[in-house]
Design an enzyme around this catalytic site. Structure first.
Site, PDB file in Angstrom:
ATOM      1  N   ASN A  10      38.279  79.362  35.837  1.00  0.00           N
ATOM      2  CA  ASN A  10      37.583  79.835  33.814  1.00  0.00           C
ATOM      3  C   ASN A  10      36.412  81.342  33.493  1.00  0.00           C
ATOM      4  O   ASN A  10      35.387  80.139  34.409  1.00  0.00           O
ATOM      5  CB  ASN A  10      37.273  78.483  33.662  1.00  0.00           C
ATOM      6  CG  ASN A  10      37.329  78.261  32.481  1.00  0.00           C
ATOM      7  OD1 ASN A  10      36.798  78.599  31.389  1.00  0.00           O
ATOM      8  ND2 ASN A  10      36.728  76.916  31.842  1.00  0.00           N
ATOM      9  N   LYS A  12      35.189  81.327  31.004  1.00  0.00           N
ATOM     10  CA  LYS A  12      33.549  80.263  30.119  1.00  0.00           C
ATOM     11  C   LYS A  12      33.500  81.566  28.802  1.00  0.00           C
ATOM     12  O   LYS A  12      34.182  82.669  28.741  1.00  0.00           O
ATOM     13  CB  LYS A  12      33.091  79.483  30.461  1.00  0.00           C
ATOM     14  CG  LYS A  12      33.144  78.197  31.428  1.00  0.00           C
ATOM     15  CD  LYS A  12      32.502  77.135  31.891  1.00  0.00           C
ATOM     16  CE  LYS A  12      33.398  76.536  32.584  1.00  0.00           C
ATOM     17  NZ  LYS A  12      32.181  75.364  33.084  1.00  0.00           N
ATOM     18  N   HIS A  94      39.594  70.958  27.793  1.00  0.00           N
ATOM     19  CA  HIS A  94      38.085  71.384  28.961  1.00  0.00           C
ATOM     20  C   HIS A  94      37.276  69.952  28.266  1.00  0.00           C
ATOM     21  O   HIS A  94      36.873  70.094  26.989  1.00  0.00           O
ATOM     22  CB  HIS A  94      37.606  72.504  29.363  1.00  0.00           C
ATOM     23  CG  HIS A  94      36.581  72.897  30.158  1.00  0.00           C
ATOM     24  ND1 HIS A  94      35.446  72.340  30.417  1.00  0.00           N
ATOM     25  CD2 HIS A  94      36.739  73.281  31.940  1.00  0.00           C
ATOM     26  CE1 HIS A  94      34.917  72.393  31.945  1.00  0.00           C
ATOM     27  NE2 HIS A  94      35.463  73.229  32.548  1.00  0.00           N
ATOM     28  N   GLU A  96      33.961  70.411  28.744  1.00  0.00           N
ATOM     29  CA  GLU A  96      33.391  70.676  26.775  1.00  0.00           C
ATOM     30  C   GLU A  96      33.804  71.474  25.917  1.00  0.00           C
ATOM     31  O   GLU A  96      33.189  71.249  25.339  1.00  0.00           O
ATOM     32  CB  GLU A  96      32.513  72.835  27.690  1.00  0.00           C
ATOM     33  CG  GLU A  96      31.859  72.556  29.310  1.00  0.00           C
ATOM     34  CD  GLU A  96      32.068  73.552  29.978  1.00  0.00           C
ATOM     35  OE1 GLU A  96      31.061  73.885  31.377  1.00  0.00           O
ATOM     36  OE2 GLU A  96      32.765  74.356  29.698  1.00  0.00           O
ATOM     37  N   GLU A 164      38.769  67.137  36.366  1.00  0.00           N
ATOM     38  CA  GLU A 164      37.692  67.558  36.367  1.00  0.00           C
ATOM     39  C   GLU A 164      36.717  66.686  36.130  1.00  0.00           C
ATOM     40  O   GLU A 164      35.989  66.438  34.456  1.00  0.00           O
ATOM     41  CB  GLU A 164      37.663  68.227  35.544  1.00  0.00           C
ATOM     42  CG  GLU A 164      37.636  70.101  36.250  1.00  0.00           C
ATOM     43  CD  GLU A 164      37.428  71.265  35.074  1.00  0.00           C
ATOM     44  OE1 GLU A 164      36.857  72.481  35.798  1.00  0.00           O
ATOM     45  OE2 GLU A 164      36.976  71.422  33.795  1.00  0.00           O
ATOM     46  N   GLY A 170      29.557  72.373  37.121  1.00  0.00           N
ATOM     47  CA  GLY A 170      28.392  72.652  37.287  1.00  0.00           C
ATOM     48  C   GLY A 170      26.901  71.836  37.477  1.00  0.00           C
ATOM     49  O   GLY A 170      25.652  72.898  37.773  1.00  0.00           O
ATOM     50  N   SER A 208      32.689  72.184  40.344  1.00  0.00           N
ATOM     51  CA  SER A 208      31.598  72.592  41.165  1.00  0.00           C
ATOM     52  C   SER A 208      32.514  72.990  43.139  1.00  0.00           C
ATOM     53  O   SER A 208      31.939  73.099  44.010  1.00  0.00           O
ATOM     54  CB  SER A 208      30.511  71.802  41.463  1.00  0.00           C
ATOM     55  OG  SER A 208      29.090  70.942  40.740  1.00  0.00           O
TER      56      SER A 208
END
Length: 248
Positions: A10, A12, A94, A96, A164, A170, A208
Site C-alpha cells: 500500500n 498510500k 483502511h 486511515e 491491521e 507506521g 510494521s
C-alpha cells in the site's frame, strides 16, 4: 482449495512517475514467486504502472472507491473506473480511511459490494486502536468490524481480509505472535461459519511488517500474507518480505 498467499503493498499518498523504476525489480520478483504480489499506488499511477508491467505477473490495485458506479461525486472514483485503469484489487476500510474520513462499517460494506460488482477483489481492513487493545476489547472489535464490513456475496475468490492493528501502523510496534495468531484464528472461524468458502479466504497481517519480522509472522497459522505500507515503496525493502512469504 487453500488460501492464496498475497504480498500486498500500500503506497498510500506516496510515489510519482519517477518511482516507477522500483516496479521493474518488483516485477522480476513477482514472476519468480509462487505467491501473488500486488502494489496499490495512488490512483493516478495505476494506469502507467499497468502499462509498465505489461504482461507481467505483478498485480496493481486501488486504495479506495465510491460505492456508486458513476454520478455526481466530485473527487471520487468508482470501482469500475479502477478496473478500467487496470486494477485487480481495491483496499477498503483502511484505518486511515476510517479515522481521517470517518468511514463506517456500513460504508465499507457498500464499497466492497461495489468492488465485487466491478469484478475486483476487495481487501477489507480491520483493526483495533491502542485503547481498545489495552481495554481487552480487541476480539469484540474485530468481530464487529468483520460482521459489519463483509458484504453479501463475499467469497474466497473476491475477498481478502487484512488485520491491521491501528496502533502498529507506521509506529514500528508489532503485536506479539500470540496476539496476531489469536485474531487470525478468530477471523478464520467467523469466516468459516459465515461463508461456504470461508476456510479459503486469504488473511493478511499488516502493521510494521518488515524484512526482520516477516518470516516469524508468516509462520503463524492462518496468516496468508501481508499488507505492507512504507516497506513496499522501495524494492530493496519489499523484496525480502516477498521472499519470506514465498518460503513460508
Amino acid at each position: 482449495m487453500a488460501p492464496r498467499k498475497l504480498a500486498a503493498g500500500n503506497w498510500k499518498m506516496n510515489g510519482d512517475l519517477a518511482a516507477m523504476d522500483q516496479i521493474d525489480a518488483m516485477l522480476n520478483s513477482a514472476e519468480d514467486a509462487s505467491c501473488d504480489v500486488l502494489i496499490c499506488p495512488p490512483a493516478l499511477l495505476i494506469h502507467p504502472m499497468v502499462a509498465r508491467i505489461g504482461a507481467g505477473d505483478l498485480l496493481v490495485g486501488g486504495q479506495d472507491c465510491h460505492a456508486e458506479a458513476k454520478g455526481a461525486h466530485t473527487g471520487d472514483i468508482s470501482a469500475e473506473q479502477l478496473r478500467d485503469a487496470g486494477a485487480s484489487h481495491i483496499i477498503l476500510g483502511h484505518s486511515e480511511r476510517r479515522a481521517d474520513h470517518a468511514e463506517t462499517d456500513a460504508q465499507i460494506r457498500a464499497k466492497a459490494a461495489a468492488a465485487h460488482r466491478a469484478g475486483l477483489v476487495a481487501i477489507i481492513c480491520l483493526g483495533e486502536t491502542e485503547a481498545q487493545r489495552d481495554g481487552g476489547q480487541t476480539l469484540d472489535v474485530i468481530a464487529a468490524q468483520l460482521d459489519g464490513s463483509l458484504p453479501e456475496g463475499a467469497t474466497a475468490a473476491n475477498t481478502v481480509i487484512a488485520y491491521e492493528p491501528v496502533w502498529a501502523i507506521g509506529t514500528g510496534r508489532t503485536p506479539s505472535t500470540d496476539q496476531i495468531a489469536e485474531v487470525h484464528a478468530l477471523l478464520r472461524a467467523r469466516l468459516s461459519d459465515r461463508l461456504a468458502t470461508g476456510a479459503d479466504v486469504t488473511l493478511l497481517y499488516g502493521g510494521s511488517v518488515k524484512a526482520s519480522n516477516a518470516a516469524e509472522i508468516f509462520a503463524l497459522p492462518h496468516v496468508d500474507g501481508a499488507l505492507v505500507g512504507g516497506a513496499s515503496l522501495k524494492a530493496a525493502d519489499f523484496l525480502p518480505i516477498i521472499e519470506a512469504l514465498d518460503r513460508a
